[in-house]
Write an enzyme that holds these catalytic residues in place. Structure first.
Site, PDB file in Angstrom:
ATOM      1  N   SER A 139       0.980  -1.327   0.175  1.00 19.32           N
ATOM      2  CA  SER A 139      -0.261   0.184   0.278  1.00 19.32           C
ATOM      3  C   SER A 139       1.128   1.043  -0.380  1.00 19.32           C
ATOM      4  CB  SER A 139      -1.108  -0.044   0.963  1.00 19.32           C
ATOM      5  OG  SER A 139      -1.664   1.177   1.604  1.00 19.32           O
ATOM      6  N   TYR A 152      -1.503   0.128  10.870  1.00 21.87           N
ATOM      7  CA  TYR A 152      -1.930  -0.719   9.574  1.00 21.87           C
ATOM      8  C   TYR A 152      -0.801  -0.201   8.294  1.00 21.87           C
ATOM      9  CZ  TYR A 152      -3.798  -1.462   4.815  1.00 21.87           C
ATOM     10  OH  TYR A 152      -3.410  -1.823   3.364  1.00 21.87           O
TER      11      TYR A 152
HETATM   12  N1  LIG Z   1      -8.326  -1.068  -1.097  1.00 19.80           N
HETATM   13  C1  LIG Z   1      -8.258  -0.035  -1.295  1.00 19.80           C
HETATM   14  O1  LIG Z   1      -7.909   1.271  -0.632  1.00 19.80           O
HETATM   15  C2  LIG Z   1      -6.489  -1.144  -1.114  1.00 19.80           C
HETATM   16  C3  LIG Z   1      -5.514   0.542  -0.775  1.00 19.80           C
HETATM   17  C4  LIG Z   1      -3.659  -0.400  -0.983  1.00 19.80           C
HETATM   18  C5  LIG Z   1      -3.845  -2.138  -0.618  1.00 19.80           C
HETATM   19  N2  LIG Z   1      -5.368  -2.595  -0.137  1.00 19.80           N
HETATM   20  C6  LIG Z   1      -4.727  -3.816  -0.224  1.00 19.80           C
HETATM   21  O2  LIG Z   1      -5.105  -4.610  -1.339  1.00 19.80           O
HETATM   22  C7  LIG Z   1      -5.583  -5.495  -0.714  1.00 19.80           C
HETATM   23  C8  LIG Z   1      -7.093  -6.696  -1.353  1.00 19.80           C
HETATM   24  O3  LIG Z   1      -7.614  -5.307  -0.666  1.00 19.80           O
HETATM   25  P1  LIG Z   1      -9.155  -4.774  -0.932  1.00 19.80           P
HETATM   26  O4  LIG Z   1      -8.717  -3.688  -0.622  1.00 19.80           O
HETATM   27  O5  LIG Z   1      -9.620  -5.995  -1.598  1.00 19.80           O
HETATM   28  O6  LIG Z   1     -10.004  -5.120  -0.014  1.00 19.80           O
HETATM   29  P2  LIG Z   1     -11.023  -6.259   1.106  1.00 19.80           P
HETATM   30  O7  LIG Z   1     -12.358  -6.198  -0.094  1.00 19.80           O
HETATM   31  O8  LIG Z   1     -11.541  -5.783   2.562  1.00 19.80           O
HETATM   32  O9  LIG Z   1     -11.002  -7.949   0.670  1.00 19.80           O
HETATM   33  C9  LIG Z   1      -9.604  -7.933   1.727  1.00 19.80           C
HETATM   34  C10 LIG Z   1      -9.145  -9.811   1.396  1.00 19.80           C
HETATM   35  O10 LIG Z   1      -8.881  -9.942   2.039  1.00 19.80           O
HETATM   36  C11 LIG Z   1      -9.445 -11.373   2.849  1.00 19.80           C
HETATM   37  N3  LIG Z   1      -8.443 -11.631   3.982  1.00 19.80           N
HETATM   38  C12 LIG Z   1      -8.516 -10.955   5.317  1.00 19.80           C
HETATM   39  N4  LIG Z   1      -7.496 -11.412   6.088  1.00 19.80           N
HETATM   40  C13 LIG Z   1      -7.891 -12.555   5.711  1.00 19.80           C
HETATM   41  C14 LIG Z   1      -6.565 -13.858   6.101  1.00 19.80           C
HETATM   42  N5  LIG Z   1      -6.223 -13.969   7.460  1.00 19.80           N
HETATM   43  N6  LIG Z   1      -6.766 -15.236   5.725  1.00 19.80           N
HETATM   44  C15 LIG Z   1      -7.421 -15.168   4.231  1.00 19.80           C
HETATM   45  N7  LIG Z   1      -7.728 -13.796   3.209  1.00 19.80           N
HETATM   46  C16 LIG Z   1      -7.641 -12.465   4.020  1.00 19.80           C
HETATM   47  C17 LIG Z   1     -10.825 -11.135   3.273  1.00 19.80           C
HETATM   48  O11 LIG Z   1     -11.286 -12.432   3.408  1.00 19.80           O
HETATM   49  P3  LIG Z   1     -13.022 -12.259   3.737  1.00 19.80           P
HETATM   50  O12 LIG Z   1     -13.812 -11.998   2.958  1.00 19.80           O
HETATM   51  O13 LIG Z   1     -13.075 -13.326   4.381  1.00 19.80           O
HETATM   52  O14 LIG Z   1     -12.580 -11.049   4.830  1.00 19.80           O
HETATM   53  C18 LIG Z   1     -11.137 -10.160   1.798  1.00 19.80           C
HETATM   54  O15 LIG Z   1     -10.548 -11.624   0.662  1.00 19.80           O
HETATM   55  C19 LIG Z   1      -5.301  -6.068   0.512  1.00 19.80           C
HETATM   56  O16 LIG Z   1      -3.830  -6.096   1.152  1.00 19.80           O
HETATM   57  C20 LIG Z   1      -4.805  -4.400   0.606  1.00 19.80           C
HETATM   58  O17 LIG Z   1      -4.523  -3.919   2.302  1.00 19.80           O
HETATM   59  C21 LIG Z   1      -6.297  -2.002  -0.220  1.00 19.80           C
END
Ligand SMILES: NC(=O)c1ccc[n+]([C@@H]2O[C@H](COP(=O)([O-])OP(=O)(O)OC[C@H]3O[C@@H](n4cnc5c(N)ncnc54)[C@H](OP(=O)(O)O)[C@@H]3O)[C@@H](O)[C@H]2O)c1
Length: 246
Positions: A139, A152
């Site tokens: 991130s 985070y």
């Molecule tokens: N959205 C943003 O603005 C943003 C920006 C920068 C980086 N990111 C990064 O991008 C990645 C994806 O995020 P997203 O935005 O798609 O978030 P999201 O919609 O909240 O999805 C998070 C995913 O991670 C899974 N997860 C959480 N804890 C886990 C665990 N212990 N084992 C396996 N799976 C787990 C969740 O599963 P469940 O459905 O079971 O909870 C879900 O599938 C993350 O690493 C996040 O930090 C996101």
């Protein structure tokens, strides 16, 4: 390190049931991947992907903090060539304002130790399959601490440092190790952040295009590109701006 095209590759994506992970699964297949191991904590949430893509999607139950499940995933997916460590979690809040250590430990367990466990389990598999690639979804919050999400940010900074270490250790076996630094992306995780957001599909496509070129540091949206430039130009100014907006 040579680039790794997603075409005809076998890919494993953690957290692929929603958000950016789901886009990684869909776009891999749309861009010609041979097969996707779609991993999720709750396999039933992968039904839509299986319905759409049939036997090109192999569902896996995987909590990246659970060593037994990580070991089982590696045993089931010995043909993986591209590992995408996408699973991530936030919500731990501030340090002094919310002095609950347990939420910060969860962030660290998923965003740092989870990636570590996956890489330890899959490094020998990637080696046996010709080197391949590890893609760690970090991130912009790993580049400078965000005051609204300090735990985070710390866990993502740890993930960034881990990514550097893996790059060194895995160079000998020909594995490309890339870190991805998205800005705000339109998923559940960022639903309460009132900013322009990139689409998860655009992030996934950009990442696949970049690993095909062998890029090690990937900034997949305009916010990320600008933020990284600001950090590089004047790290203390970025820190002060974040504090001022808090
Ligand atoms: N959205 C943003 O603005 C943003 C920006 C920068 C980086 N990111 C990064 O991008 C990645 C994806 O995020 P997203 O935005 O798609 O978030 P999201 O919609 O909240 O999805 C998070 C995913 O991670 C899974 N997860 C959480 N804890 C886990 C665990 N212990 N084992 C396996 N799976 C787990 C969740 O599963 P469940 O459905 O079971 O909870 C879900 O599938 C993350 O690493 C996040 O930090 C996101």
């Amino acid at each position: 390190m040579p680039g790794v095209s997603i075409k005809d590759k076998v890919v494993l994506i953690s957290g692929s049931n929603r958000g950016i992970g789901k886009s990684f699964a869909i776009q891999a297949l749309e861009m010609g991947a041979k097969k996707v191991y779609a991993a999720a904590r709750d396999e039933s949430k992968l039904a839509g992907l299986v319905e759409k893509y049939g036997d090109k999607i192999i569902p896996l139950t995987l909590d990246v903090t659970d060593q037994d499940q990580v070991t089982a995933a590696a045993a089931a997916a010995g043909d993986v060539e591209v590992l995408i460590n996408n699973a991530g979690i936030g919500g731990g809040g501030q340090i002094i304002g919310n002095p609950d250590e347990s939420a910060k430990r969860i962030e660290m367990n998923v965003n740092y130790f989870g990636i570590m466990k996956m890489c330890i389990a899959f490094a020998p598999i990637l080696k046996a399959n010709g080197g391949g690639a590890i893609v760690n979804i970090l991130s912009v919050a790993s580049l400078s601490n965000f005051a609204f999400a300090p735990g985070y940010s710390a866990s993502k900074a740890a993930g960034r440092s881990l990514t550097q270490a893996l790059r060194v250790e895995l160079a000998k076996q020909g594995t490309l190790v890339s870190g991805v630094f998205p800005g705000p992306v339109d998923t559940d995780m960022a639903k309460d952040i009132p900013m322009d957001k990139a689409s998860p599909d655009s992030v996934a496509i950009h990442v696949y295009e970049e690993i095909a070129k062998g890029s090690e540091d990937i900034y997949p949206d305009p916010f990320a590109v600008q933020f990284a430039a600001n950090v590089q130009a004047d790290f203390k100014a970025v820190e002060k701006a974040d504090a001022a907006g808090f």
